[in-house]
Scaffold this active site. Sequence first.
Site, short mmCIF file in Angstrom:
data_model
loop_
_atom_site.label_atom_id
_atom_site.label_comp_id
_atom_site.label_asym_id
_atom_site.label_seq_id
_atom_site.Cartn_x
_atom_site.Cartn_y
_atom_site.Cartn_z
N HIS A 254 67.58 46.96 74.82
CA HIS A 254 68.84 47.42 74.25
C HIS A 254 70.07 46.71 74.80
CE1 HIS A 254 66.45 50.72 72.62
NE2 HIS A 254 67.50 51.08 71.90
N ASP A 277 65.65 57.01 75.91
CA ASP A 277 65.78 57.06 74.45
C ASP A 277 64.43 56.79 73.78
OD1 ASP A 277 67.21 57.54 72.11
OD2 ASP A 277 67.83 55.47 71.85
N GLY A 313 65.56 53.39 68.88
CA GLY A 313 65.11 53.97 70.12
C GLY A 313 64.25 53.01 70.91
#
Length: 384
Positions: A254, A277, A313
């Site tokens: 991410h 997440d 996610g």
Amino acid sequence: MIIDNVKVYTREQQFVKGGLILDGDKIREIYTEAQKPDFQGDAILDGDGAYAIPGLIDLHFHGCMGDDFCDGSKEALGRIAEYEASVGVTAIAPATMTLPADELIHVLKTANEYKKETCDPKKADLVGINMEGPFISPVKKGAQDARNILPCDTALFDRFFEASGGLVKFIGVAPEESENALDFIRQVKDRVSVSLAHTNADYDTAMSACRAGVDHAVHLYNAMPAFSHRAPGVVGAVFDSRQVMAEIICDGIHIHPATVRATFQMMGADRMILISDSMRATGMPDGQYTLGGLDVKVVGKLATLVSDGAIAGSVTNLMDCLRTVVNEMEIPLTTAIACATINPAKSLKIDDEYGSLEPGKKAHIVLLNPDLSLKTVIKDGLKL
């Protein structure tokens, strides 16, 4: 139980050679090597020089091992909690997706019932719920379903909060999307932490929300405007609002490691919260899964929406995120542990029982080998 011959992570966020004496499901005493008492006749667990750290706390994740919190099933929630405890995450606050309001209420009621019925040392404690939607922005929806996005609604939040039995600890908002957003924040902030979540707000709008009572930011950088020199956006507003704690996903997908390091320097480690997440594909093989009713493709550590390729996610649990932060992002181990234990405990307002190894607190203890691989998990004073 006595846990001897370990490096204990203290409330000063340092390691001290010694051990811990447990009294049932609580910590009775922490001792140093020089203070080692006489253990004759006692049950002793030899830690063999391992790190002894508090059980981790994940306050933003969706599922694992094929199950999702939003499945609305007590059985699924039990399996999720058992997996999390097995990897050293001993307290959880799973996140909801942007679903129809009635579905969300069912999910919240189910969690409330599960909490009342379940007391199992093999399962992570359910300590809260993080509502990521539905009061978000369609512009920054990420893997959320835009069809279910709603403007801020205090009456609807009241229904959410009641259904959960007070388990809702965070409610996300995109302040630019609702004319009444600031009033909404002021009306609910005494019961729940209000988060900046999936928002396209500019700096001024985000600052207004922070002044109104926002004290949390959902996965910083992700699903919000870029931080730039003339438009600092949500990230800049979070930096300028010292009361705001910031989640950050450190799965190696991410956010670039340099950005993680810069953010820790900029915000200060005391404001950073590691989250996973993670979605239902965590702990599962590559393939196609769902998240919030949307199809997701998983290849290795990358999960993306089938429809548009957006990151959906993570598939990394929080303990593995901790390892990534230390081994690949060069954040000191002592700092990373705090960001996955005491910092989330403070945000959840449960730091009187969780988040650090201190007398009187819960005996949630994880032993890690020098290479940070998992050695032992002790939950409620029992070895898993």
